[in-house]
Design an enzyme around this catalytic site. Sequence first.
Site, PDB file in Angstrom:
ATOM      1  N   HIS B  29     -12.845  -8.505  23.043  1.00  0.00           N
ATOM      2  CA  HIS B  29     -13.711  -7.373  23.392  1.00  0.00           C
ATOM      3  C   HIS B  29     -14.919  -7.837  24.200  1.00  0.00           C
ATOM      4  O   HIS B  29     -15.948  -8.187  23.624  1.00  0.00           O
ATOM      5  CB  HIS B  29     -14.188  -6.682  22.110  1.00  0.00           C
ATOM      6  N   LEU B 120     -15.922  -1.472  10.554  1.00  0.00           N
ATOM      7  CA  LEU B 120     -17.235  -1.014  11.012  1.00  0.00           C
ATOM      8  C   LEU B 120     -18.106  -0.472   9.884  1.00  0.00           C
ATOM      9  O   LEU B 120     -17.631   0.081   8.912  1.00  0.00           O
ATOM     10  CB  LEU B 120     -17.068   0.006  12.131  1.00  0.00           C
ATOM     11  N   HIS B 260     -14.130  -2.261  26.754  1.00  0.00           N
ATOM     12  CA  HIS B 260     -14.355  -2.405  25.307  1.00  0.00           C
ATOM     13  C   HIS B 260     -13.467  -3.473  24.677  1.00  0.00           C
ATOM     14  O   HIS B 260     -13.967  -4.418  24.080  1.00  0.00           O
ATOM     15  CB  HIS B 260     -14.142  -1.075  24.580  1.00  0.00           C
ATOM     16  N   GLU B 409     -21.320   4.625  -3.811  1.00  0.00           N
ATOM     17  CA  GLU B 409     -20.503   3.517  -4.282  1.00  0.00           C
ATOM     18  C   GLU B 409     -20.192   2.522  -3.169  1.00  0.00           C
ATOM     19  O   GLU B 409     -20.215   1.303  -3.370  1.00  0.00           O
ATOM     20  CB  GLU B 409     -19.182   4.037  -4.863  1.00  0.00           C
ATOM     21  N   HIS B 471     -10.851  11.908 -12.244  1.00  0.00           N
ATOM     22  CA  HIS B 471     -11.723  10.869 -12.789  1.00  0.00           C
ATOM     23  C   HIS B 471     -10.959   9.838 -13.620  1.00  0.00           C
ATOM     24  O   HIS B 471     -11.575   8.978 -14.241  1.00  0.00           O
ATOM     25  CB  HIS B 471     -12.840  11.499 -13.637  1.00  0.00           C
TER      26      HIS B 471
END
Lengths: 665, 665
Positions: B29, B120, B260, B409, B471
Amino acid sequence: MISREQHDRMANAIRFLSMDAIEKANSGHPGLPMGAADVATVLFSRYLKVDPKTPLWPDRDRFVLSAGHGSMLLYSLLYLTGYEDMSIEDLRQFRQLGSKTAGHPEYGHAAGIETTTGPLGQGLANAVGMAIAERRLREEFGSELQDHFTYVLCGDGCLMEGVSQEAIALAGHLKLNRLVLFWDDNRITIDGAVSLADSTDQIMRFKAVRWNTIEIDGHDPDAIAAAIEAAQKSERPTFIACRTVIGFGAPNKAGTHKVHGSPLGVEEIAATRKALHWEAEAFVVPADILDDWRGAGSRSVAQRKAWEGRLAAAAADRKSEFTRRFAGTLPSDLDASITAYKKTLAGKPPVVATRKASEDVLEVINGALPEMLGGSADLTPSNNTKTSQMASITPTDFSGRYVHWGVREHGMAAAMNGIALHGGLIPYSGGFMIFSDYCRPSIRLAALMGVRVIHVLTHDSIGVGEDGPTHEPVEHMAALRAIPNLLMFRPADAVETAECWQMALKQRHRPSGLALSRQNLSPVRLSHEAQNLCARGAYELIAADEAKVSIFASGSEVELAVKAAADLTDKGIAARVVSVPCFELFAEQPAAYRASLIGNTPVKIAVEAAIRQGWDCFIGRDGDFVGMQSFGASGPGKDLFRHFGITVEAIVAVALGKLPPASVA
Amino acid sequence: MISREQHDRMANAIRFLSMDAIEKANSGHPGLPMGAADVATVLFSRYLKVDPKTPLWPDRDRFVLSAGHGSMLLYSLLYLTGYEDMSIEDLRQFRQLGSKTAGHPEYGHAAGIETTTGPLGQGLANAVGMAIAERRLREEFGSELQDHFTYVLCGDGCLMEGVSQEAIALAGHLKLNRLVLFWDDNRITIDGAVSLADSTDQIMRFKAVRWNTIEIDGHDPDAIAAAIEAAQKSERPTFIACRTVIGFGAPNKAGTHKVHGSPLGVEEIAATRKALHWEAEAFVVPADILDDWRGAGSRSVAQRKAWEGRLAAAAADRKSEFTRRFAGTLPSDLDASITAYKKTLAGKPPVVATRKASEDVLEVINGALPEMLGGSADLTPSNNTKTSQMASITPTDFSGRYVHWGVREHGMAAAMNGIALHGGLIPYSGGFMIFSDYCRPSIRLAALMGVRVIHVLTHDSIGVGEDGPTHEPVEHMAALRAIPNLLMFRPADAVETAECWQMALKQRHRPSGLALSRQNLSPVRLSHEAQNLCARGAYELIAADEAKVSIFASGSEVELAVKAAADLTDKGIAARVVSVPCFELFAEQPAAYRASLIGNTPVKIAVEAAIRQGWDCFIGRDGDFVGMQSFGASGPGKDLFRHFGITVEAIVAVALGKLPPASVA
């Protein structure tokens, strides 16, 4: 017109039903239903366009309780507005095994529950998908047939979750102005005050992603009504920040985290009854209030009938198409189209990556199925998900069928669930398989709800090559196969890719994932079979009389298995090959088929460029596995296959090492 | 002072090394290294406090390339500034198998790579963790020993990811003013213009979470320098929006998505050489420029030496503690403390949930290990992670050791990786096990990097009860066990919980997860053993002469196994029980131990309130499994165990059904 006194009593009906049900269950979250009762009462009694007697009316407004722990708010509303399958007895059974009134709202348990919520942020992102679906279908079928709002109620937790941030950024970008989000701004979370963990200026945060924003007192019915009316006129999605008191009405516990997740207790409930002047017993709603609620619930019957009239008056093909689309049935000629496409491959099967094979069959599917809504999380040229029919959706033009989701895998997957739940469309994604980890909570919910979303997961192994271990799935097939009710496909060539797509589309009530290679693969299905061989999940690709070796493989490793079998045969060792494109479909086959396919050869080898976990159901604990035992590495893909020992030679060596010398010719 | 001409040539050195390496690899890249070269040059040549010859200096500034695909930017900088293990030959080996210069920066491959990036958003969230670590350690050891900045470079992709949004909200809340984020604002993503998918006003977005914000021309060295100096003085974290041109310098491709993710090609590189007046051959940096860079690289040697002097002059205990903490070794008396704690349980083993047992042993551990940094994603009272030593960290007071992560989280797990990478602290989390799905990408990276983070994952099965299937983990043990290099523990009682915590702490280079019950469990380890029986991953809890049945179980199901074995023994069928707290440690035992523990009884049964996947390595394909085949449900936990058939009776019935009648007494 509902008077202030009426409003208060209607809202209190929600509060007491919630308190009482939670107390009876000795489990649940009273804080939100009590705090958000005013907002919900104004919305449901004056604005929400639903007809409880026709709960699946395609043009109804959608309401999503993103803060799913406040489920008693929703159950109370469904009962009060007159949904026939939500009785007072159902409320009494709150949180009991087998009841409709689960701890969190479960899609499919009762009409009016538009999505399963509980994992925070998901409902909000579902709602973004629903708003996308409405906007797209309005474009396609006109506002006579599609013209509704999507309302969401969320708490602080939803807004802290990253998935919600992805979703609101996309909603703002796409100007989804039929989306209205109520924020139950009660400033309390489980650990204590929100200020323990967050200092966000939420109004500014929503403005930054181009939303319309409104701030109100969440206990003032007039302010709530004015905000909804302003939202309905907005050209952007609207965020209504509703300042509320958690557990509103409970004299000693309101405004504290003590009311969030535990029953109030008998004494505090008694005190609340006194404070709110509520004399009815538990689970009893005074007749006049129930009448008011039932009247509110039937408000939109005329609108529903008018809509039915418009549908009936529509041109026959438009009407039947609309009806088919919301029924979720596929056009009858799809199977023939796919068979015809497979026929074009016969005799000249291409050497292609399965991501490219997927694009080729998608070209057929997208031509045949106008309900296909594609997209990619900013990997369109790599995922091969944009076929010739797929014009891009833009903020001002929804005539296309392709969503540029941005680098938002999680938001994409959650919104796709919302699109599927809305009805009328079949969403498919594009992403790198490695990033299935980012969308895993939403994939799980798709499986739990049983909705047809299809995830195109390309770059499915160390075949990724140079991008290295951060981009190479190793444990992902196993981890996705672990999710109940999710079909994971890993086709070996163009023919299998077409067959797997066909099977994925046929799952009316299950999500699917397609694991596709980045690298080119040699075809393994050389002759044409009209039958979908992948439909049984695993099938004998190469038979052998008196086989000594069975090689089981999926995807890019099937060609290795085929070559290894040929090598072994050359050495005088009969070897068969079983292609395993889908564990889950195989597990559903009759025991006899499974037993005979697995067979009894003395050597059983499984080959997959991934971890062994799960393969023992084919090869047993004593079988051999050629695959990965660690993360991958960065280097040309072919080097990696050699380095990690996933080669024809390795398979042959395993077989030779295992066979008693006498059996080798 | 670096002149503008010098600056330009230094920046161009990065550009050409990047272009050339990517061209040689035919993969990579170039867009980001070329576009962000000016920002990186100013930062590395004038501000970043590092000493390439002492790369692990604890008080160095940290630099995180969150946009990991631009790895050649980092590799070029490490070579240019004089890191000894980054040679020009290493750059030539870019993206080749076995090289230091992997496709994305891999922690541990070379000094100066502070974290593994590529997925990312992760790097940015890691950096928030590093800034938390610095701030906490500065509080503990004083600014003589800890006083550095953390710089991050990210692109649009990072900012679209939800995890980054969680992280920046927390950073703003905690006022992490030593954190500086450069945004490479080049307005290009893989699909095309950022405007295809996003309309966010990033400045407003960061202001909304209380950051200091600065906008500059990312190619203007003076502006970059001024921004960094302003950031260094800020009382809040600083966001520097750097307007750049992707692939800066490439005459025909700059500013487009063509630069890119693909090599520029020979022609475009030649044209770029011409445009930027660069005459050196590929992989050659003119001597004067290399001199300038090396000089810049040694800028902070004096600071490093002064710091070493301060450390040497520190009080002996403070010095040794600081050194121990950054070496990552545990205090020698930890083992004795845990053994002593186990002894207190002997004779009166408590009936407790393992989440509570975890709190109890954490009380011992947190007392003994000042490096423990705890927290919870807004589930503190449910996770039992806040022991008496753990005062809350607040924006103005970092004397505590407990982070209220908020309902974030993923951000928590990613920041924990940064805390561990920074050194000096051992982070542990609190969360519901179901939400391990939300943090999965970060848990995977912890395993890939080999860092010691410990995830406390409570509410580990249908034992959750009323909260229902959203859950209740079902597939999570299997899915987490699938991640290479991650240890997953599922202890059965208070003693095993203590032993598992001990083992988790001892993993200097591996992350761990502890799956803990919500519900109370009867103790299974009744007598005191000083030895850590969980250390081998699985061990015989109940032996039986001439056993006919082996029952393997983990966690909350071990007590069922024990009772079933007793029932079977009463019926005259000898049954043994194997407790399996950790698959991964068991897999590392010698083959003889594994074989003998698995044994040869005619009946083998595994019991876990989860799916079967993975258990075949104990019981084989023909073994029996008592566990889950579907998602859970909402209802009292005990009802659920009965409903799903995970009971003593079910285990006994399976054994009786399998044994030949003759063997039943």
